[in-house]
Design a protein around this motif. Structure first.
Motif, PDB file in Angstrom:
ATOM      1  N   LEU A  48       0.811  -1.220   0.000  1.00 48.24           N
ATOM      2  CA  LEU A  48       0.000   0.000   0.000  1.00 48.24           C
ATOM      3  C   LEU A  48       0.844   1.269   0.000  1.00 48.24           C
ATOM      4  O   LEU A  48       0.288   2.366  -0.019  1.00 48.24           O
ATOM      5  N   ASP A  49       2.164   1.092   0.045  1.00 57.25           N
ATOM      6  CA  ASP A  49       3.094   2.219   0.043  1.00 57.25           C
ATOM      7  C   ASP A  49       2.761   3.222   1.156  1.00 57.25           C
ATOM      8  O   ASP A  49       2.645   4.430   0.928  1.00 57.25           O
ATOM      9  N   VAL A  50       2.616   2.704   2.353  1.00 53.82           N
ATOM     10  CA  VAL A  50       2.298   3.541   3.509  1.00 53.82           C
ATOM     11  C   VAL A  50       3.568   4.252   3.969  1.00 53.82           C
ATOM     12  O   VAL A  50       4.597   3.608   4.184  1.00 53.82           O
ATOM     13  N   PRO A  51       3.541   5.569   4.119  1.00 55.50           N
ATOM     14  CA  PRO A  51       4.749   6.289   4.587  1.00 55.50           C
ATOM     15  C   PRO A  51       5.164   5.816   5.977  1.00 55.50           C
ATOM     16  O   PRO A  51       4.321   5.476   6.811  1.00 55.50           O
ATOM     17  N   HIS A  52       6.465   5.808   6.233  1.00 60.15           N
ATOM     18  CA  HIS A  52       6.961   5.293   7.513  1.00 60.15           C
ATOM     19  C   HIS A  52       6.557   6.188   8.674  1.00 60.15           C
ATOM     20  O   HIS A  52       6.533   5.723   9.817  1.00 60.15           O
ATOM     21  N   TYR A  53       6.230   7.463   8.395  1.00 60.02           N
ATOM     22  CA  TYR A  53       5.804   8.341   9.478  1.00 60.02           C
ATOM     23  C   TYR A  53       4.318   8.160   9.812  1.00 60.02           C
ATOM     24  O   TYR A  53       3.814   8.774  10.751  1.00 60.02           O
ATOM     25  N   ILE A  54       3.646   7.321   9.051  1.00 57.88           N
ATOM     26  CA  ILE A  54       2.269   6.942   9.373  1.00 57.88           C
ATOM     27  C   ILE A  54       2.243   5.571  10.035  1.00 57.88           C
ATOM     28  O   ILE A  54       1.706   5.399  11.140  1.00 57.88           O
ATOM     29  N   LEU A  55       2.837   4.598   9.376  1.00 57.38           N
ATOM     30  CA  LEU A  55       2.920   3.242   9.913  1.00 57.38           C
ATOM     31  C   LEU A  55       4.208   2.609   9.420  1.00 57.38           C
ATOM     32  O   LEU A  55       4.292   2.178   8.263  1.00 57.38           O
TER      33      LEU A  55
ATOM     34  N   SER B 253       7.577  13.794  19.611  1.00 57.78           N
ATOM     35  CA  SER B 253       7.824  15.222  19.366  1.00 57.78           C
ATOM     36  C   SER B 253       8.874  15.438  18.288  1.00 57.78           C
ATOM     37  O   SER B 253       8.887  16.472  17.622  1.00 57.78           O
ATOM     38  N   ASN B 254       9.761  14.455  18.088  1.00 56.64           N
ATOM     39  CA  ASN B 254      10.790  14.540  17.055  1.00 56.64           C
ATOM     40  C   ASN B 254      10.384  13.828  15.764  1.00 56.64           C
ATOM     41  O   ASN B 254      11.216  13.692  14.862  1.00 56.64           O
ATOM     42  N   PHE B 255       9.135  13.373  15.698  1.00 54.62           N
ATOM     43  CA  PHE B 255       8.597  12.663  14.532  1.00 54.62           C
ATOM     44  C   PHE B 255       9.394  11.400  14.212  1.00 54.62           C
ATOM     45  O   PHE B 255       9.521  11.011  13.054  1.00 54.62           O
ATOM     46  N   GLU B 256       9.910  10.764  15.262  1.00 52.48           N
ATOM     47  CA  GLU B 256      10.606   9.480  15.109  1.00 52.48           C
ATOM     48  C   GLU B 256       9.588   8.358  15.314  1.00 52.48           C
ATOM     49  O   GLU B 256       9.606   7.641  16.319  1.00 52.48           O
ATOM     50  N   VAL B 257       8.715   8.182  14.333  1.00 48.51           N
ATOM     51  CA  VAL B 257       7.630   7.216  14.482  1.00 48.51           C
ATOM     52  C   VAL B 257       8.144   5.779  14.609  1.00 48.51           C
ATOM     53  O   VAL B 257       7.616   5.009  15.423  1.00 48.51           O
ATOM     54  N   PRO B 258       9.162   5.355  13.840  1.00 46.96           N
ATOM     55  CA  PRO B 258       9.676   3.998  14.060  1.00 46.96           C
ATOM     56  C   PRO B 258      10.161   3.771  15.494  1.00 46.96           C
ATOM     57  O   PRO B 258       9.989   2.676  16.039  1.00 46.96           O
ATOM     58  N   LEU B 259      10.739   4.800  16.110  1.00 43.47           N
ATOM     59  CA  LEU B 259      11.184   4.664  17.497  1.00 43.47           C
ATOM     60  C   LEU B 259       9.992   4.528  18.439  1.00 43.47           C
ATOM     61  O   LEU B 259      10.058   3.791  19.427  1.00 43.47           O
ATOM     62  N   VAL B 260       8.911   5.243  18.141  1.00 43.56           N
ATOM     63  CA  VAL B 260       7.702   5.109  18.951  1.00 43.56           C
ATOM     64  C   VAL B 260       7.210   3.668  18.923  1.00 43.56           C
ATOM     65  O   VAL B 260       6.886   3.078  19.969  1.00 43.56           O
ATOM     66  N   PHE B 261       7.172   3.080  17.738  1.00 40.53           N
ATOM     67  CA  PHE B 261       6.724   1.692  17.620  1.00 40.53           C
ATOM     68  C   PHE B 261       7.731   0.734  18.251  1.00 40.53           C
ATOM     69  O   PHE B 261       7.344  -0.309  18.794  1.00 40.53           O
ATOM     70  N   ALA B 262       9.011   1.060  18.181  1.00 40.94           N
ATOM     71  CA  ALA B 262      10.006   0.221  18.850  1.00 40.94           C
ATOM     72  C   ALA B 262       9.781   0.212  20.356  1.00 40.94           C
ATOM     73  O   ALA B 262       9.908  -0.833  21.008  1.00 40.94           O
ATOM     74  N   CYS B 263       9.414   1.369  20.920  1.00 38.81           N
ATOM     75  CA  CYS B 263       9.091   1.426  22.345  1.00 38.81           C
ATOM     76  C   CYS B 263       7.865   0.580  22.661  1.00 38.81           C
ATOM     77  O   CYS B 263       7.814  -0.111  23.695  1.00 38.81           O
TER      78      CYS B 263
END
Length: 259
Positions: free
Chosen positions: A33-40, A216-226
Motif C-alpha cells: 500500500l506504500d504507507v509512509p513510515h511516518y504513518i505506519l 515530538s521529534n517525529f521518530e515514528v519507528p522509534l515510537v513503535f520500537a518502544c
C-alpha cells in the motif's frame, strides 16, 4: 512421535508462528500500500530503530520494568490484605466495596497530576500509578474466592467446633489462592499501563517518556520500537505469572490448559 506429543509441539510453536505471520502480513501490507513510515513503519524499519537506539531502549526499558514491578509488589501486598479483609466480614464488604468501585472508576490519568504535585517528577508517581491501577483485580479476586465458601460447609465446620478464623485459614484462604494467582496475570499488565501512563505525563526516563520525546521529534519507528519493547516486557511478565500460577495452584485446573 505420538499424536499427543505432536499436538503439544504445535501448541508451543503456535505463538511464534502467529507472531511471525502477523509481522509478515504487516510488512507486506505496508510495502504493497506504500504507507509512509511516518504513518505506519514496517517491522523492518522498527528493527532498524531497535538497532539505532538500542542502548536508550534498554535503559528506559529497565526503568519502566523497575517502576512497574515496584508498583505491582505494592498492589500484591495491599490487594491481598484488603481482599482478605473484605472477604472476612460482610460489614467491611458493604462499607469498602462501593468506595473501591468509585475510586477504580476514576481515570488514573486524572490522578497522575495530583501525584506529581505531592511527590514531584520521578519514580514515585509512576510506582503509585502502577499500584493504583493494578490492585483492584487482586482485591476482587481474593474476596471472590473467600465468598465461594458454601454456607453448608460453614455450618458443618461450625458444628464440628471450628471458629471463623479456622474456617478462613483452613478453607477460605486455600480456596481463594487460584483466584489470587489468576488475578496476578491481569494485574501485571495493568501495572505496565500505569507506569507508562505516568511516564508520558511526568517523568525524565522510561519507555513512556521515550515515546513522548520520539513523537515530538517525529521518530515514528522509534515510537513503535518502544511499543514493541513494552509488549515484550508485558508478555514476559505475564508468562512468569502464569508459570507461578501453574506451580502453586495447578491442582485447581482440571483442563489441558494446566499442563
Amino acid at each position: 512421535m505420538t499424536a499427543r506429543t505432536s499436538r503439544i509441539d504445535w501448541v508451543r510453536l503456535a505463538p511464534w508462528l502467529w507472531t511471525a505471520g502477523l509481522f509478515a502480513l504487516w510488512e507486506g501490507a505496508v510495502w504493497a500500500l506504500d504507507v509512509p513510515h511516518y504513518i505506519l513503519p514496517a517491522p523492518t524499519r522498527i528493527a532498524v530503530a531497535f538497532s539505532e537506539f538500542g542502548p536508550g531502549l534498554w535503559r528506559n526499558s529497565v526503568q519502566t520494568l523497575w517502576t512497574t514491578l515496584a508498583g505491582f509488589a505494592l498492589a500484591i501486598g495491599f490487594g491481598l490484605l484488603l481482599g482478605l479483609a473484605i472477604g472476612w466480614s460482610r460489614t467491611i464488604y458493604a462499607g469498602l466495596y462501593p468506595l473501591m468501585i468509585g475510586f477504580n472508576s476514576i481515570p488514573k490519568v486524572a490522578v497522575v497530576p495530583i501525584l506529581v504535585l505531592w511527590f514531584g517528577v520521578g519514580d514515585v508517581p509512576a510506582i503509585l500509578t502502577a499500584f493504583l491501577i493494578s490492585f483492584f483485580p487482586i482485591v476482587v479476586n481474593v474476596a471472590t474466592g473467600l465468598a465461594t465458601i458454601e454456607p453448608e460447609m460453614e455450618d458443618v465446620l461450625r458444628a464440628l467446633g471450628a471458629k471463623k478464623l479456622d474456617i478462613m485459614t483452613k478453607v477460605g484462604i486455600p480456596r481463594s489462592m487460584p483466584y489470587f494467582f489468576g488475578s496476578l496475570k491481569v494485574a501485571i499488565t495493568l501495572a505496565f499501563i500505569g507506569s507508562v501512563l505516568s511516564e508520558t505525563i511526568a517523568a525524565n526516563s522510561g519507555l513512556g517518556h521515550m515515546m513522548l520525546v520520539a513523537q515530538s521529534n517525529f521518530e515514528v519507528p522509534l515510537v513503535f520500537a518502544c511499543l514493541v519493547a513494552l509488549a515484550i516486557q508485558g508478555i514476559g511478565m505475564y508468562a512468569v505469572m502464569a508459570w507461578i500460577e501453574g506451580r502453586t495452584t495447578g491442582w485447581a485446573h482440571r483442563s489441558g490448559f494446566s499442563r
